[in-house]
Design an enzyme around this catalytic site. Structure first.
Site, short mmCIF file in Angstrom:
data_model
loop_
_atom_site.label_atom_id
_atom_site.label_comp_id
_atom_site.label_asym_id
_atom_site.label_seq_id
_atom_site.Cartn_x
_atom_site.Cartn_y
_atom_site.Cartn_z
N LYS A 191 0.81 -1.21 0.00
CA LYS A 191 0.00 0.00 0.00
C LYS A 191 0.85 1.27 0.00
O LYS A 191 0.32 2.35 -0.27
CB LYS A 191 -0.96 -0.01 1.19
CG LYS A 191 -2.01 -1.11 1.06
CD LYS A 191 -3.08 -0.99 2.12
CE LYS A 191 -4.18 -2.01 1.94
NZ LYS A 191 -3.77 -3.36 2.38
C1 LIG Z 1 -4.53 -4.43 1.89
C2 LIG Z 1 -3.84 -5.71 1.83
C3 LIG Z 1 -4.30 -6.75 1.01
C4 LIG Z 1 -5.57 -6.62 0.20
O1 LIG Z 1 -5.45 -5.71 -0.86
P1 LIG Z 1 -6.76 -5.20 -1.62
O2 LIG Z 1 -6.27 -4.24 -2.63
O3 LIG Z 1 -7.63 -4.55 -0.58
O4 LIG Z 1 -7.41 -6.39 -2.20
C5 LIG Z 1 -3.55 -7.91 0.95
N1 LIG Z 1 -2.44 -8.09 1.69
C6 LIG Z 1 -1.97 -7.12 2.50
C7 LIG Z 1 -0.77 -7.39 3.31
C8 LIG Z 1 -2.64 -5.91 2.61
O5 LIG Z 1 -2.19 -4.97 3.41
#
Ligand SMILES: *Cc1c(COP(=O)(O)O)cnc(C)c1O
Length: 434
Positions: free
Chosen positions: A107
């Protein structure tokens, strides 16, 4: 590029307005008017481009004239100031490590890009001060806090479920101070998300606070997640094999960005929606019926989402044609005990330490490769194992070294405000401007 609301009841807006608004006034998600196709020559010559140049070409048509190209180039290269290594696990399976950014989760890419876009928009005279309100199941909060820390003109308020994020995640979202505030909610992630949604439709903030989102609802966060699919394609292209990406998914922003890349012409053959038991999308792919359920807690808690917010965008990308979507995307779901078994097996075959989210991605990939052994498989390692240290260490019977980024944050003091319900959130927000 113009963006319209998927509720079809708001006017079309530019990239700037879509980013600043987060959600459209009719509460719909913004969606680009068209998915641009990149020229053949771009893919043919991709080996001559560096990561930032590739990412710039991918995002430029979506930004349009909202950001001058020299500034956008700087934003992109600043966003991508860390590595995206592709680590081989077996002959045809690799782990794409997306966790080398400041908060050690994928993210960081979307949060850094969005923060830099907003910082630019804020520098324009027309800009108004923005409060970012964000619900997190773990990693969003840290990435947003880090990405927006000390950005002028932007306040960040993060809601997280008490006791349901890991100790490292909690430190990453509660220790910044300055323009970052953490609210500790007595409830689960869906309660946090509901409160944020309620705040966005509450007319009482109008004229007082300009609220926007930094979840993958926001197009700047969502679309910039395309970058690493393009960058990884460059590394795989020479092998001339069909490529499949397995994406451990919760709100499905990450996978949806990969689908956009494919529709722009990026030669990816297939996507796998890998989930834990919060399996709304795999069930949909199986039955054709969308039946969201309340989320249940798992060891891959960043994916504990019962009602994925980007599902509607995925549908739209395929014009709601179920058969078309199924040709491009498969779905699989796994329990916690299957996930732990996979973590052990990955460790045994290659000495590779995966986190529970990456392990779910690996499992989905295995299912697909059994039927399609000619494919080159990549699973996304969405978080560094240290972020889920307790479960990783117990499962693999190892001790993880603590990276420097984490060491320094663990020493900092947690500062958060407990809240119970929406009335508390509202009082908090209004109190700050009164
Ligand atoms: C947010 C997150 C996900 C999921 O991602 P999305 O885009 O919401 O599907 C998967 N793994 C980790 C470690 C995350 O932080």
């Amino acid at each position: 590029m113009k963006y319209y609301s998927l509720n079809f009841n708001s006017k079309e807006v530019s990239f700037l307005e879509a980013v600043v608004n987060g959600l459209a006034p009719d509460r719909g998600l913004y969606f680009p008017k068209e998915i641009p196709k990149l020229p053949e020559s771009f893919f043919a010559n991709i080996q001559d481009l560096n990561d930032a140049e590739i990412a710039y070409e991918a995002i430029a048509p979506f930004v349009g004239d909202a950001i001058p190209s020299d500034i956008l180039k700087n934003i992109v290269s600043d966003t991508l100031n860390f590595e995206f290594p592709l680590v081989p696990i077996t002959d045809n399976v690799s782990s794409l490590e997306l966790f080398h950014g400041p908060t050690m989760a994928f993210k960081d890419v979307g949060a850094r890009f969005m923060a830099r876009c907003l910082a630019y928009f804020n520098s324009l005279e027309t800009a108004k001060k923005v409060t970012i309100l964000v619900a997190t199941s773990g990693d969003t909060g840290g990435a947003v806090a880090d990405g927006f820390y000390d950005v002028e003109g932007i306040d960040v308020v993060i809601l997280y479920p008490k006791g349901k994020v890991s100790p490292i995640q909690e430190k990453q979202l509660t220790t910044h101070g300055k323009n970052i505030t953490a609210l500790e909610v007595d409830g689960v992630f869906d309660d946090c998300q509901d409160m944020v949604k309620t705040a966005f439709i509450d007319p009482e903030y109008e004229d007082k606070i300009r609220l926007t989102s930094a979840n993958s609802i926001n197009i700047a966060r969502w679309l910039s997640q395309m970058f690493y699919y393009f960058i990884t394609y460059k590394k795989l292209a020479a092998q001339s094999k069909p490529i499949v990406f397995s994406v451990p998914s919760g709100n499905f922003g990450n996978l949806c960005a990969g689908l956009v890349a494919k529709l722009m012409g990026l030669p990816i053959n297939h996507f796998i929606a890998s989930t834990n038991v919060n399996d709304t999308v795999p069930r949909f792919l199986e039955t054709g019926t969308y039946d969201p359920l309340k989320s249940v807690p798992t060891i891959s808690n960043a994916m504990d989402v019962g009602e994925p917010s980007n599902f509607i965008r995925i549908q739209k990308l395929f014009n709601n044609d179920f058969q078309k979507l199924k040709k491009v995307m498969s779905g699989f779901r796994f329990t916690d005990s299957e996930t732990k078994k996979a973590m052990k097996s990955i460790f045994e075959i290659s000495d590779y330490i995966s986190d529970p989210h990456g392990a779910v991605g690996y499992l989905g990939l295995q299912e697909f490769l059994e039927e399609h052994p000619d494919h080159l498989g990549v699973f996304l390692e969405t978080a560094h194992p240290i972020k889920f240290a307790e479960i990783v260490e117990k499962t693999l019977k190892i001790e993880l070294p603590i990276p420097q980024q984490i060491k320094s944050i663990m020493k900092k003091e947690k500062k958060s405000t407990p809240i119970q319900d929406y009335a508390d959130l509202k009082a908090f927000l209004l109190d700050r401007v009164s």
